[in-house]
Design a protein around this motif. Structure first.
Motif, PDB file in Angstrom:
ATOM      1  N   ILE A 519      23.959 -10.233  27.945  1.00  0.00           N
ATOM      2  CA  ILE A 519      24.998  -9.745  28.862  1.00  0.00           C
ATOM      3  C   ILE A 519      24.317  -9.408  30.171  1.00  0.00           C
ATOM      4  O   ILE A 519      23.584  -8.415  30.278  1.00  0.00           O
ATOM      5  CB  ILE A 519      25.721  -8.517  28.292  1.00  0.00           C
ATOM      6  CG1 ILE A 519      26.306  -8.839  26.914  1.00  0.00           C
ATOM      7  CG2 ILE A 519      26.818  -8.054  29.243  1.00  0.00           C
ATOM      8  CD1 ILE A 519      26.966  -7.652  26.241  1.00  0.00           C
ATOM      9  N   ALA A 520      24.521 -10.241  31.175  1.00  0.00           N
ATOM     10  CA  ALA A 520      23.844 -10.085  32.465  1.00  0.00           C
ATOM     11  C   ALA A 520      24.785  -9.443  33.475  1.00  0.00           C
ATOM     12  O   ALA A 520      25.940  -9.850  33.615  1.00  0.00           O
ATOM     13  CB  ALA A 520      23.373 -11.437  32.979  1.00  0.00           C
ATOM     14  N   ALA A 521      24.291  -8.444  34.186  1.00  0.00           N
ATOM     15  CA  ALA A 521      25.081  -7.763  35.214  1.00  0.00           C
ATOM     16  C   ALA A 521      25.116  -8.591  36.493  1.00  0.00           C
ATOM     17  O   ALA A 521      24.342  -9.551  36.662  1.00  0.00           O
ATOM     18  CB  ALA A 521      24.478  -6.386  35.500  1.00  0.00           C
ATOM     19  N   ASP A 522      25.993  -8.215  37.392  1.00  0.00           N
ATOM     20  CA  ASP A 522      26.077  -8.904  38.683  1.00  0.00           C
ATOM     21  C   ASP A 522      24.760  -8.819  39.449  1.00  0.00           C
ATOM     22  O   ASP A 522      24.435  -9.690  40.257  1.00  0.00           O
ATOM     23  CB  ASP A 522      27.189  -8.281  39.536  1.00  0.00           C
ATOM     24  CG  ASP A 522      28.574  -8.542  38.962  1.00  0.00           C
ATOM     25  OD1 ASP A 522      28.696  -9.443  38.112  1.00  0.00           O
ATOM     26  OD2 ASP A 522      29.524  -7.837  39.357  1.00  0.00           O
ATOM     27  N   SER A 523      24.000  -7.737  39.206  1.00  0.00           N
ATOM     28  CA  SER A 523      22.745  -7.531  39.926  1.00  0.00           C
ATOM     29  C   SER A 523      21.604  -8.391  39.396  1.00  0.00           C
ATOM     30  O   SER A 523      20.535  -8.460  40.019  1.00  0.00           O
ATOM     31  CB  SER A 523      22.330  -6.057  39.835  1.00  0.00           C
ATOM     32  OG  SER A 523      22.163  -5.663  38.475  1.00  0.00           O
ATOM     33  N   ALA A 524      21.784  -9.044  38.255  1.00  0.00           N
ATOM     34  CA  ALA A 524      20.725  -9.877  37.678  1.00  0.00           C
ATOM     35  C   ALA A 524      20.506 -11.126  38.533  1.00  0.00           C
ATOM     36  O   ALA A 524      21.445 -11.654  39.134  1.00  0.00           O
ATOM     37  CB  ALA A 524      21.083 -10.268  36.254  1.00  0.00           C
ATOM     38  N   PRO A 525      19.275 -11.634  38.582  1.00  0.00           N
ATOM     39  CA  PRO A 525      19.000 -12.849  39.378  1.00  0.00           C
ATOM     40  C   PRO A 525      19.799 -14.043  38.879  1.00  0.00           C
ATOM     41  O   PRO A 525      20.061 -14.172  37.673  1.00  0.00           O
ATOM     42  CB  PRO A 525      17.493 -13.074  39.174  1.00  0.00           C
ATOM     43  CG  PRO A 525      16.949 -11.760  38.705  1.00  0.00           C
ATOM     44  CD  PRO A 525      18.061 -11.098  37.952  1.00  0.00           C
ATOM     45  N   ALA A 526      20.170 -14.914  39.796  1.00  0.00           N
ATOM     46  CA  ALA A 526      20.890 -16.131  39.418  1.00  0.00           C
ATOM     47  C   ALA A 526      20.021 -16.972  38.487  1.00  0.00           C
ATOM     48  O   ALA A 526      18.812 -17.112  38.691  1.00  0.00           O
ATOM     49  CB  ALA A 526      21.258 -16.926  40.672  1.00  0.00           C
ATOM     50  N   GLY A 527      20.625 -17.517  37.470  1.00  0.00           N
ATOM     51  CA  GLY A 527      19.913 -18.375  36.542  1.00  0.00           C
ATOM     52  C   GLY A 527      19.141 -17.646  35.465  1.00  0.00           C
ATOM     53  O   GLY A 527      18.441 -18.279  34.653  1.00  0.00           O
TER      54      GLY A 527
END
Length: 562
Positions: A519-527
């Motif tokens: 579960i990745a937040a919006d703040s996580a790096p793309a990809g």
């Protein structure tokens, strides 16, 4: 602008409170001072009384908006106050000492301030702050009640008679007229009687109350709080009082100014006095029902507006707003309307971010959002159980720190006839695993066992960014380091989010696993999730992965391994 209050209607349309004046029963009068133990008892008694009377107070809530939540808001405000007082006592138990009266009463006021909900809850917080100012300085109860009423009135941009302000003022006047100001029990009784008389008069002061045939809901809640004070300092039993709605509550657009604002906006604000003064002027031009309470750099702001974004932006200009709550009145009114027939079973889940709220909602769960640093109170969990409107409810707290709060909510819901099973999930990914095997069609006990097994078989991890240098179970971390927490403990310290996440996954999967949830937040790096999915495929055979968007989550990545 406040319009002159019309006279009460006459004839068969005239409605009075269901209970006529009755004296306080002298069960065991034992006058006391309002020391720390009494403050603690007052909070507990008030919370218990508001819990019993919450629905009744909600039912007579027609001003300023008929959204049927005044009793609930007051309950949540007092619950926050009680929690703060309990924290003070818990801290002193470590050192085998007792808190000073001033410390307890200031904690009560601070807890109410940070947990205040709605118009009446915000005003109650200011009333408690005024009392704390005087009581902490050694003043007697009449002076404390007088200061409370004064501060509360000053906090409201446009005071209206026939509301909680009128009831608070009458309580203060009656307390001031008490011939034994040093006797807290006598003063509390006088304040209660003054408040009761003023409450009965509110329909004659506010037209919307007269039309609905009810007394003011906020004033009714304050009477309950004062009744708890009487019982605390005198031992006298306050007679039960019951209200009734003689006519259906008017629609929201008739409760206050016509075409009233669409949103209620509440937030805590860190700002100095000058900035708050400018904020009051700005918000007063944006909407109505403006109440700003607090002081010493911390404020609770409440306003009704059409442009919720502008109200928040005004807070940003003044200082640092946080714990922002925005309620749409149309949705609140719909929630207060008569509900459908109960379903057989539902799931209530606490989630840390909007993305997971949407994910759980898609799976059929009723969700409660736990914002950073703002765990939900038991009252919020009880409300969510009620919103689920089911005969059987599975409660997923998804946080080890919520176990006592969730247990209290489950117990309260059981007293209302709902069968509740509490599964002690410790993380959101465990809750998602439980939801994945939830089957409403099977027997309740079987469903709970299956969900508990799925949650228990799921290890959990999250990545966080260290805010400062500190010792951890994995060594010393520096500010800005990436921390990989497995089952709640720091297991990995790294410098790159993706590389640290790979290390965390390898450690978790070394003990086996069949499914990885990311579960990745919006703040996580793309990809990020694509890289981790590829890493799992290449490094761990026969392990599936599934990825979800977490939204504006404080943790950039959450991981579950089943």
């Amino acid at each position: 602008m406040v319009r002159p209050a019309p006279a009460l209607p006459t004839g068969r349309n005239r409605v009075y409170p269901a209970v006529q004046p009755s004296p306080i029963k002298e069960d065991c009068p034992v006058p006391q001072t309002l020391d720390a133990v009494a403050v603690r008892s007052w909070c507990a008694r008030a919370l218990d009384a508001l819990g019993r009377e919450r629905e009744e107070i909600d039912a007579i809530n027609v001003y300023p908006v008929a959204d049927a939540d005044t009793g609930t808001n007051l309950y949540l405000t007092v619950e926050s106050a009680a929690r703060a007082v309990e924290a003070v006592f818990a801290a002193h138990e470590v050192g085998s000492s007792s808190p000073a009266p001033g410390e307890a009463v200031r904690a009560m006021a601070h807890g109410a301030l940070i947990g205040a909900r709605g118009n009446s809850g915000t005003i109650l917080a200011q009333l408690l702050r005024g009392m704390a100012e005087r009581l902490a300085d050694g003043d007697e109860l009449p002076g404390a009640l007088r200061r409370a009423a004064q501060l509360a009135r000053e906090a409201v941009a446009h005071p209206v008679e026939g509301t909680i302000l009128s009831v608070a003022g009458a309580a203060a006047d009656a307390a001031g007229a008490c011939t034994a100001p040093e006797d807290a029990g006598a003063v509390a009784k006088a304040a209660y009687e003054g408040a009761r008389t003023a409450l009965d008069a509110t329909p004659g002061q506010l037209e919307v109350l007269a039309r609905a045939g009810v007394v003011d809901a906020g004033g009714r809640g304050l009477l309950t709080v004062l009744g708890a004070l009487v019982e605390t300092v005198s031992g006298a039993a306050v007679p039960a009082r019951h209200e009734r709605v003689a006519h259906p509550a008017p629609p929201p657009e008739q409760c206050g100014a016509e075409g009233g604002p669409a949103f209620e906006v509440i937030y805590l604000l860190e700002a100095d006095d000058a900035a708050v003064s400018r904020l009051r002027t700005r918000l007063d031009g944006l909407g109505d029902s403006l109440v700003v309470v607090g002081g010493d750099g911390l404020w609770n702001v409440h306003v009704h507006v059409d442009d919720a974004g502008a109200a928040v932006e005004a807070g940003v200009e003044a200082g640092r707003p946080y714990r922002i709550r925005i309620t749409h009145f149309a949705a609140a009114a719909a929630a207060a309307a008569p509900r459908r027939e109960p379903v057989q079973r539902a799931v209530v889940a606490v989630v840390p971010a909007e993305g997971m709220a949407a994910l759980c909602a898609e799976a059929g769960a009723t969700t409660v959002l736990a914002r950073p640093g703002e765990p939900p109170a038991s009252g919020e969990l009880v409300d969510a159980i009620r919103r689920a409107h089911a005969r059987e409810v599975v409660l997923l707290p998804n946080d080890p720190d919520l176990r006592h709060t969730a247990a209290a909510a489950a117990e309260q819901a059981r007293t209302e006839g709902v069968r509740v099973a509490l599964i002690p999930t410790r993380a959101a990914v465990q809750g998602i695993a439980a939801l994945a095997v939830h089957e409403p069609g099977r027997r309740f006990d079987e469903d709970v066992v299956a969900m508990t097994a799925a949650a228990g078989a799921t290890r959990y991890a999250e990545l966080a960014v260290a805010e400062r240098q500190s010792w951890t179970t994995a060594g010393v971390c520096q500010a800005g380091d990436i921390l990989g927490l497995i089952d709640g403990d720091v297991a990995v310290i790294g410098h790159d989010l993706a590389a640290t996440a790979e290390t965390v996954l390898d450690r978790m999967l070394s003990a086996g696993g069949e499914l990885v949830t990311l579960i990745a937040a919006d703040s996580a790096p793309a990809g990020l999730t694509a890289r981790l999915e590829s890493h799992v495929r290449e490094t761990h055979l026969a392990v599936d992965t599934v990825a979800y968007a977490g939204g504006a989550d404080e943790a950039p990545l959450r991981i579950g391994v089943e």
